[in-house]
Design an enzyme around this catalytic site. Structure first.
Site, PDB file in Angstrom:
ATOM      1  N   HIS A  95       0.824  -1.207   0.000  1.00 17.24           N
ATOM      2  CA  HIS A  95       0.000   0.000   0.000  1.00 17.24           C
ATOM      3  C   HIS A  95       0.860   1.260   0.000  1.00 17.24           C
ATOM      4  CE1 HIS A  95      -3.566  -2.364   1.976  1.00 17.24           C
ATOM      5  NE2 HIS A  95      -3.481  -2.569   0.681  1.00 17.24           N
ATOM      6  N   ASN A 128      -6.964   0.209   3.510  1.00 17.62           N
ATOM      7  CA  ASN A 128      -6.693  -0.084   2.107  1.00 17.62           C
ATOM      8  C   ASN A 128      -7.006   1.159   1.270  1.00 17.62           C
ATOM      9  OD1 ASN A 128      -7.303  -0.911  -0.685  1.00 17.62           O
ATOM     10  ND2 ASN A 128      -6.937  -2.974   0.073  1.00 17.62           N
TER      11      ASN A 128
END
Length: 601
Positions: A505, A558
């Protein structure tokens, strides 16, 4: 500051004889963000004007199409839903390490007559410029149609207000999030009928009454009449565009660089190499030039700045000056900087006896009753369907618990379950923590070393701050507390921190900033693009991906949905400009851009 024209990166005469393909929009990268750009330009949720000529869009992808439907989630294959741990091999096979430090320990068993290196060398994809203590060891990239969306977890939470920037006002964020959720198919009811979903939620709500335990938002839908899930991916976003004659997807076509026109400050061509095309004696017959009105680079947080660097953008001042001391207009100091990546801890538990007893005895509905009639206690002591869907639960990010949690069962590149343990009793806990936005944290690109595709080798320089380390310790303590209420640790999967970069990420390497909030020089110094993801100083170049998401806040959740928001905003801008030329026109909210300059990112 005096800027020179793009003389260092003007059109290269050696490409003059290449075949030319023309289009309105070229999208480089086929992940969910690139797919969002394509969908919103060609088939926007609102703003398409009847009678206008639809633009022609070409999407190129370095990797191959690996599924019947381009960019489909590979976990939609029934075999992986029946045997979730086998999907681990799919994930591992789809990720390619970004930067591997050169090993200096010799092989002492090598025969004396055999050759061996006497110093650091680059072979097997290793990077001798990588400091092992500043690396994101587990970072990887996916090169395939659909990108990482072909194997991701499909978790699509909105960023908490303490995570997201103020580059847009709250109303605009809400509008963009709603459209992104619509495109990717976000739902919270996918697992409402799962027995273990209901059990885990019930436990957490009893034990942590102030934590608002809820279903994890998922980009997915349950298959009607079966305990199967259809997971979303780039193919979900593209939808019927895959049959649209105005949309062309070219797999195994690698963008080597962008060529600029030094008079107009625009991308004039993209140089594309057909990786799979045989090459005879004719030089460069496997290459073509694509001429587009707008170019959008959506290669992800590493490969996007890599392409910009290969194309002549520079972050070091001494590399950006001409012979007269003028700065190139492609000098952007923030390129590759402000890199953030989440800390991550993990464990697996086996449910406590008392929770398994609830599974065995409670009335969970007709599907469970049918299973109990079919299998007695000797055949199945757990007394719930063998194909009961795995839970996907979260304890949301808050000011007091500033981390993202996924309490579930899923396939990762780690965390498989031994065959002697009933997998229905296993719960995974994955916690994702923030890392402060720091100018020093960056990815750089080598002038000497290249990767397997001839692109500049990326090198990481990343360190957690003291605040990050302390917060990650609190996160681990919280995970242990939650795990202790659910069950005992699965041997080998006790609480542990995972290798840096494994979250996949990375954000901020081409960060956005609201235009007009600072001077032009200042904006280029601290960011790479504006709120519409248009690169500073280049009129027709837009970006997409996690790399666009700016600080000063950092995210724990996320970030895919948030990256899609930026793509929607960028697509609106491109569609509006194309509308003036007779393609599409779009609607723009007058309040889209917050004029408050106190927090411009």
């Amino acid at each position: 500051m005096q800027y020179s024209r793009m003389t260092a990166t003007r059109e290269n005469p050696k490409y003059k004889n290449l075949r030319v393909e023309e289009c309105d929009v070229l999208i480089i990268g086929s992940g969910p963000v690139g797919a969002t750009y394509a969908r919103e330009i060609l088939d926007p949720g609102s703003g398409a004007s009847p009678g206008r000529k639809a633009p022609k869009v070409i999407m190129v992808e370095t990797g191959a199409q690996e599924s019947k439907v381009p960019g489909e989630h590979k976990k939609n294959a029934v075999v992986y839903q029946k045997h979730i741990d086998s999907f681990v091999n799919v994930i591992q096979g789809s990720l390619f390490a970004t930067s591997v430090p050169t090993r200096v320990d010799p092989n002492l068993k090598l025969p004396p007559v055999s050759w061996s290196p006497r110093e650091k060398q680059n072979f097997n994809g290793q990077n001798k410029e990588q400091n092992i203590y500043h690396n994101l060891d587990a970072n990887g990239v996916s090169r395939n149609v659909g990108g990482m969306s072909t194997h991701w977890t499909c978790a699509t939470p909105r960023q908490h207000e303490l995570e997201r920037s103020k580059i847009f006002d709250d109303a605009t964020w809400d509008r963009l999030y709603k459209r992104a959720e619509e495109l990717i198919g976000t739902r919270t009811d996918v697992l409402d009928q799962s027995i273990r979903q209901r059990l885990v939620l019930d436990i957490l709500r009893k034990k942590f009454k102030n934590r608002d335990a809820k279903a994890l938002p998922l980009a997915a839908e349950k298959v009607e009449g079966k305990n199967l899930i259809k997971w979303s991916s780039s193919s979900t976003v593209l939808g019927n565009l895959l049959e649209d004659e105005k949309f062309t997807l070219l797999d195994q076509h690698h963008c080597e660089k962008l060529e600029f026109n030094d008079e107009t400050n625009k991308v004039s061509f993209a140089i594309i190499k057909n990786l799979a095309k045989p090459q005879t004696s004719k030089e460069d017959e496997d290459r073509l030039r694509i001429k587009a009105k707008y170019v959008i680079v959506c290669g992800g947080p590493i490969l996007t700045p890599q392409l910009l660097f290969k194309s002549g953008f520079r972050y070091d001042e001494e590399d950006a000056e001409d012979s007269e001391g003028n700065k190139s207009s492609l000098y952007i100091p923030a390129l590759g900087r402000n890199l953030t990546e989440q800390t991550m801890c993990f464990c697996q538990i086996v449910l406590k006896d008392k929770w398994v007893e609830e599974l065995q005895k409670n009335n969970w509905g007709p599907e469970c009753e049918e299973h109990r009639r079919k299998y007695d206690e000797e055949d199945d002591p757990l007394r719930i369907p063998f194909d009961d869907l795995d839970p996907q639960v979260t304890l949301p990010f808050t000011e007091n618990t500033p981390w993202h949690t996924q309490i579930h069962r899923d396939a990762f590149s780690y965390g498989a379950v031994p065959p002697a343990i009933d997998k229905r009793t296993i719960v995974d806990l994955r916690y994702f923590g923030r890392a402060e936005t720091q100018w020093r944290n960056r990815v750089t690109f080598s002038k000497k070393l290249t990767d397997a595709y001839g692109m500049p080798q990326p090198t990481f320089d990343f360190k957690l701050s003291t605040k990050d380390r302390l917060e990650s310790h609190r996160m681990m303590q919280d995970m242990e507390k939650v795990a202790g209420e659910l069950g005992g640790y699965l041997p080998g999967s006790e609480p542990q921190f995972l290798a840096p970069g494994l979250a996949l990420h990375v954000c901020g390497t081409t960060a956005a900033l609201r235009k007009g909030c600072r001077s032009e020089d200042e904006m280029k110094r601290i960011s790479v693009c504006d709120e519409n993801s248009k690169v500073w100083g280049v009129e027709n170049l837009h970006l997409g991906g996690l790399n666009v998401i700016p600080g000063p806040r950092s995210n724990a959740s996320n970030p895919t949905l948030t990256a899609m928001c930026f793509a929607i905003k960028g697509a609106e801008e491109i569609r509006r400009k194309l509308g003036k030329k007779g393609s599409h026109s779009g609607n723009r909210d007058d309040g889209d851009v917050d004029t408050d300059t106190d927090d411009d990112a």
